[in-house]
Design an enzyme around this catalytic site. Sequence first.
Site, mmCIF file in Angstrom:
data_model
loop_
_atom_site.group_PDB
_atom_site.id
_atom_site.type_symbol
_atom_site.label_atom_id
_atom_site.label_comp_id
_atom_site.label_asym_id
_atom_site.label_seq_id
_atom_site.Cartn_x
_atom_site.Cartn_y
_atom_site.Cartn_z
ATOM 1 C CG HIS A 103 34.801 31.354 39.942
ATOM 2 N ND1 HIS A 103 33.507 31.008 39.640
ATOM 3 C CD2 HIS A 103 35.052 30.782 41.153
ATOM 4 C CE1 HIS A 103 32.995 30.277 40.627
ATOM 5 N NE2 HIS A 103 33.913 30.130 41.551
ATOM 6 C CB CYS A 152 53.426 30.807 32.221
ATOM 7 S SG CYS A 152 54.602 29.722 31.390
ATOM 8 C CB CYS A 192 57.697 30.078 34.435
ATOM 9 S SG CYS A 192 56.859 31.527 33.752
HETATM 10 ZN ZN LIG Z 1 56.486 31.136 31.557
#
Ligand SMILES: [Zn+2]
Length: 283
Positions: free
Chosen positions: A136, A144, A147
């Site tokens: 989990h 992010c 990205c």
């Molecule tokens: Zn990033």
Amino acid sequence: MTDSAPYQDFQTALRDARCIVLLAGPGLRSVATDTTYRSRGETWQRLDAEELANPNVFTKDPSLVWQYYHYLRESALKAQPNAAHRVIAKLSSNVDALNRIAPNAKLHFITQNTDSLSARVLPPDAPSDAQPIEIHGNIFRVKCTQCGMTEKNTDNPICPALAGSEKFFNGVQEPVSFIHESDLPRCNQCSGLLRPDVVWFKEEVHYLDSTANLVSDCDLLIVVGTGLLVSPCSMFSEVVRRHGGKIAVFNDQETYADRLAQFRFQGPCQVTLAKALQMEEDV
Ligand SMILES: [Zn+2]
């Protein structure tokens, strides 16, 4: 049957086992000095904690969700691992300790917990395969949203704007203060908004293929502190039983896996686990 009979039968199963999977859930930490354990229905800021673990809520209100995870991180940092954490860490990291009770077995440790307590209690020289498989995710990892970069992050607080926000929780009347997105944790590669690298509602668990392979080879599944209510863990006990494996359940309450288990140890797992594994002197 005497009180010691289930323990003796379980110890025989350990000696016969070749592939042990130990699956831990929130009940593992419920007796630690830890306020991160939340039973269903508890609220944070009078909101359902489970509702906050949702990508749609994060998209709408990242300030609120990040304050909640900041609170969880603060709580986990203050928590102390308990005897059950220590027993599992010793078995995972010390071949001699494992061989004493299960001379033919390899142990694989899968956890639903995201608090890092199981990893924190490992000795510094623990082999890499002693690390828990955190299906989990981990509240001390970030991802992010732009990205996809993931990394460990134990900064406390993770960003200046979140400092002190942990005090607004459960029952406190004051409203959540809004933190602008630009002041929330940001990616150091693309400046995108970071999120906790944990599995939220309807997201796929981590390491799904490798854990499925482990469970299909497993001849002794040890379930600690989880009701196995959430997929895919709810399937694990079914798979193990289907190919003739044995199941032991350590829990405070009855669980979904109980009806399939040969061994059931009800009570605080920091007591029952050490006793059943004959490791009371190790913790
Ligand atoms: Zn990033």
